[in-house]
Design an enzyme around this catalytic site. Structure first.
Site, PDB file in Angstrom:
ATOM      1  N   GLN A   1     -12.627  30.201 -82.574  1.00  0.00           N
ATOM      2  CA  GLN A   1     -11.490  30.334 -83.492  1.00  0.00           C
ATOM      3  C   GLN A   1     -11.494  29.266 -84.576  1.00  0.00           C
ATOM      4  O   GLN A   1     -10.784  29.397 -85.575  1.00  0.00           O
ATOM      5  CB  GLN A   1     -10.159  30.263 -82.727  1.00  0.00           C
ATOM      6  CG  GLN A   1      -9.909  31.476 -81.834  1.00  0.00           C
ATOM      7  CD  GLN A   1      -8.572  31.359 -81.156  1.00  0.00           C
ATOM      8  OE1 GLN A   1      -8.438  30.694 -80.129  1.00  0.00           O
ATOM      9  NE2 GLN A   1      -7.560  31.985 -81.725  1.00  0.00           N
TER      10      GLN A   1
ATOM     11  N   HIS B   1      -7.227  34.849 -71.674  1.00  0.00           N
ATOM     12  CA  HIS B   1      -7.273  35.123 -73.108  1.00  0.00           C
ATOM     13  C   HIS B   1      -8.317  34.234 -73.806  1.00  0.00           C
ATOM     14  O   HIS B   1      -9.136  34.710 -74.594  1.00  0.00           O
ATOM     15  CB  HIS B   1      -5.872  34.886 -73.694  1.00  0.00           C
ATOM     16  CG  HIS B   1      -5.770  35.040 -75.176  1.00  0.00           C
ATOM     17  ND1 HIS B   1      -4.997  36.002 -75.773  1.00  0.00           N
ATOM     18  CD2 HIS B   1      -6.340  34.338 -76.202  1.00  0.00           C
ATOM     19  CE1 HIS B   1      -5.117  35.902 -77.090  1.00  0.00           C
ATOM     20  NE2 HIS B   1      -5.901  34.898 -77.374  1.00  0.00           N
ATOM     21  N   GLU B   2      -8.281  32.941 -73.482  1.00  0.00           N
ATOM     22  CA  GLU B   2      -9.182  32.000 -74.169  1.00  0.00           C
ATOM     23  C   GLU B   2     -10.626  32.203 -73.734  1.00  0.00           C
ATOM     24  O   GLU B   2     -11.544  32.122 -74.553  1.00  0.00           O
ATOM     25  CB  GLU B   2      -8.742  30.554 -73.921  1.00  0.00           C
ATOM     26  CG  GLU B   2      -7.327  30.216 -74.400  1.00  0.00           C
ATOM     27  CD  GLU B   2      -7.039  30.614 -75.834  1.00  0.00           C
ATOM     28  OE1 GLU B   2      -7.970  30.653 -76.654  1.00  0.00           O
ATOM     29  OE2 GLU B   2      -5.870  30.935 -76.132  1.00  0.00           O
TER      30      GLU B   2
ATOM     31  N   GLY C   1      -3.039  27.903 -76.685  1.00  0.00           N
ATOM     32  CA  GLY C   1      -4.462  27.878 -76.348  1.00  0.00           C
ATOM     33  C   GLY C   1      -5.288  28.095 -77.595  1.00  0.00           C
ATOM     34  O   GLY C   1      -4.812  28.655 -78.584  1.00  0.00           O
TER      35      GLY C   1
ATOM     36  N   HIS D   1     -12.320  34.955 -75.539  1.00  0.00           N
ATOM     37  CA  HIS D   1     -12.798  34.592 -76.885  1.00  0.00           C
ATOM     38  C   HIS D   1     -14.265  34.155 -76.853  1.00  0.00           C
ATOM     39  O   HIS D   1     -15.002  34.378 -77.810  1.00  0.00           O
ATOM     40  CB  HIS D   1     -11.982  33.416 -77.452  1.00  0.00           C
ATOM     41  CG  HIS D   1     -10.741  33.814 -78.193  1.00  0.00           C
ATOM     42  ND1 HIS D   1     -10.763  34.570 -79.330  1.00  0.00           N
ATOM     43  CD2 HIS D   1      -9.430  33.524 -77.961  1.00  0.00           C
ATOM     44  CE1 HIS D   1      -9.518  34.745 -79.773  1.00  0.00           C
ATOM     45  NE2 HIS D   1      -8.691  34.124 -78.957  1.00  0.00           N
TER      46      HIS D   1
ATOM     47  N   CYS E   1      -2.096  35.861 -80.595  1.00  0.00           N
ATOM     48  CA  CYS E   1      -3.307  35.076 -80.798  1.00  0.00           C
ATOM     49  C   CYS E   1      -3.224  34.419 -82.171  1.00  0.00           C
ATOM     50  O   CYS E   1      -2.825  35.063 -83.140  1.00  0.00           O
ATOM     51  CB  CYS E   1      -4.519  35.997 -80.732  1.00  0.00           C
ATOM     52  SG  CYS E   1      -6.084  35.162 -81.039  1.00  0.00           S
ATOM     53  N   LEU E   2      -3.617  33.146 -82.253  1.00  0.00           N
ATOM     54  CA  LEU E   2      -3.568  32.437 -83.540  1.00  0.00           C
ATOM     55  C   LEU E   2      -4.508  33.075 -84.569  1.00  0.00           C
ATOM     56  O   LEU E   2      -4.320  32.890 -85.762  1.00  0.00           O
ATOM     57  CB  LEU E   2      -3.927  30.960 -83.339  1.00  0.00           C
ATOM     58  CG  LEU E   2      -2.922  30.138 -82.518  1.00  0.00           C
ATOM     59  CD1 LEU E   2      -3.439  28.723 -82.319  1.00  0.00           C
ATOM     60  CD2 LEU E   2      -1.548  30.132 -83.169  1.00  0.00           C
TER      61      LEU E   2
HETATM   62 ZN    ZN Z   1      -6.646  34.108 -79.102  1.00  0.00          ZN
END
Ligand code: ZN
Length: 158
Positions: free
Chosen positions: A51, A131-132, A46, A135, A89-90
């Site tokens: 991000q 999660h997304e 995701g 953000h 998380c990226l």
């Molecule tokens: Zn994330």
């Protein structure tokens, strides 16, 4: 398509509340394509627009290869149950934390054609939706984690 740079924790961009998308423009469609490519190149499941430095309410999710969700202005409209598991998380590379999330989540969002669609997901897909969407409100999973996993625990998972 272009691979975008992923913003890392500590950057203010990740703490901002994102603005909704009013109209689907060619720029938004390009952003969706670039976000999918960036997520895949980073082996993520995701990615949210902040991000990649864009403060708009857009996320992409791909838990099952080829099954891509492109969510514009997504909102969680229903949830039930509970799951606890490791989350990463990226934007927080190399770390994992234990996070409680609902087991089932229904999201209402606009798709790339401007249609409002509901999607229901369970387990990892539900976790990913939560999660997304977090953000988009400047929230990271490290804010919600009961604790971070140790290196030994991460290696045991590999
Ligand atoms: Zn994330």
């Amino acid at each position: 398509m272009a691979k975008l740079k992923i913003v890392k924790v500590g950057d203010d961009t990740l703490r901002k509340v994102c603005r909704p998308v009013d109209t689907i423009t060619p720029r938004i469609l390009t952003l969706l394509d670039d976000m999918v490519q960036t997520m895949r190149a980073a082996n993520g499941v995701g990615l949210a627009a902040p991000q990649v430095g864009v403060l708009r309410r857009i996320v992409v999710v791909e838990v099952e290869p080829g099954e891509v969700y492109e969510l514009i202005n997504p909102k969680i409209i229903a949830f039930s149950g509970e799951q606890e598991g490791a989350e990463g998380c990226l934007s927080v590379p190399g770390q994992w934390g234990l996070v409680k999330r609902p087991m089932h989540v229904t999201v209402r969002a606009m798709n790339r054609h401007g249609q409002i669609v509901d999607y229901t997901g369970s387990e990892l897909l539900a976790r990913c939706f939560c999660h997304e969407i977090d953000h988009l409100d400047g929230k990271l999973y490290i804010d919600r984690a009961e604790r971070m996993l140790t290196e030994d625990e991460i290696e045991a998972d590999d």
